[in-house]
Design a protein around this motif. Sequence first.
Motif: not given
Length: 278
Positions: A92-117
């Motif tokens: 699959i050919r990815f749009d690397l800018r889109l992939l990087a941006l979504v990954s950044f916010w997903a990383f931050a949000a997942s970290f926050a979610g795990a901290k309060i679980v």
Amino acid sequence: MFVRQAKTLFFFILMEYSSFFGGYGLDVVLLLAAFSLVAGFIDAVVGGGGLVQIPIMLINLPKEPLATIFGTNKIAALSGTSLAAYRYAQRIRFDLRLLALVSFWAFAASFAGAKIVSHLDSASLKPLILVILILIAIYTFFKKDLGAVQTKHLTTSRQMLYGSGIGLVVGFYDGFFGPGTGSFLVLGFVVILGFEFVTASAYAKIINCVTNFSALVVFLWQGNFILGLAIAMAIFNVLGNWLGSRMALQKGNGFVRVMFLIIVVLMIVRYSYDIFVA
């Protein structure tokens, strides 16, 4: 003398083996490994492997804290999802800018979610998740062409904005709770960004790797994992992901859509049981 030494050695090995697997016997290890294989296959196709893996862990590891179960699961899930992400990336050919941006916010949000679980009751989310899943199932079932082809061609700025929203919401959910994260990511890319199913699954796998890794950092730091169980489950999860990603790429969007519907229905049954019966 020799017999006594042999007995001592045997019990030493047995104790070490038991300790490595958190005190659980071979029957539990093999059962979790088998379900991890199934979870890996499902997760590679359309996400939702946690629907299989986490309940069986909750049943067989009833004395373990929720955070320990999640941490052990994340090690296995990250191993398998990483392989599936690699296989999709080859096709699959990815749009690397889109992939990087979504990954950044997903990383931050997942970290926050795990901290309060460990501080909040994740069960309080189940009624809301159940309603969302029912709406998803109805929408997917009646919209026969959903994910068959790319249906939207959004501007770059809108793709980035909507993708960031997907990353934040689903990323937090993955860190805080988890089951069905891959399915929610797939749905977000199909419905909101207009991707077809196979491409959406490819993006979902890579972003799911990011959210798994982010949450896993927290669980490892807290010591919330059982290494032996995690390794055994990871091996079989990798195998399941290899089989699932291969089948998804071969059979295409129609197969992935059917699998998606099956997983969503199973999630509805599972959450309904948790809310109304358990």
